[in-house]
Design a protein around this motif. Sequence first.
Motif, short mmCIF file in Angstrom:
data_model
loop_
_atom_site.label_atom_id
_atom_site.label_comp_id
_atom_site.label_asym_id
_atom_site.label_seq_id
_atom_site.Cartn_x
_atom_site.Cartn_y
_atom_site.Cartn_z
N TYR A 1 -4.71 45.17 -46.61
CA TYR A 1 -3.67 44.76 -45.67
C TYR A 1 -2.61 45.85 -45.55
O TYR A 1 -2.22 46.45 -46.54
N ASP B 1 4.12 40.13 -44.37
CA ASP B 1 4.71 38.90 -43.82
C ASP B 1 5.82 38.50 -44.78
O ASP B 1 5.55 37.96 -45.86
N GLU C 1 8.10 36.18 -44.70
CA GLU C 1 8.21 34.75 -44.97
C GLU C 1 7.16 34.34 -46.01
O GLU C 1 7.46 33.59 -46.94
N ALA C 2 5.95 34.82 -45.85
CA ALA C 2 4.89 34.50 -46.81
C ALA C 2 5.21 35.10 -48.17
O ALA C 2 4.98 34.46 -49.21
#
Length: 102
Positions: A60, A64, A66-67
């Motif tokens: 990746y 993210d 938020e994640a």
Amino acid sequence: MKKTAICLALGLALAPTVSSAQLMIDTTKITCGEFVAMSPADADMVASWFSGWFNQKLGYTLVDLEAFHRNTANIAKYCAANPKDQLFGVVQAAVNQAVKKQ
């Protein structure tokens, strides 16, 4: 120009000095209890390192946020209840579980 030079000199004078001591951390030996007891800044740094390491392993290139915050909170909650567990193993299990769900 004179004000800029004074501000620069003051900033350099107040900047923290670089220490010659090195600190090595074996991430495989951090326990959940140690993670939970860390200062928020240190816990964020460790969580960021783990996130980057595992995300890189999975290929990746995006983060993210938020994640990341949700996952860090979940790990901290688990670790509070299981202070003797190794943090690396807990994160590895969480990553494995997330990969299986995909």
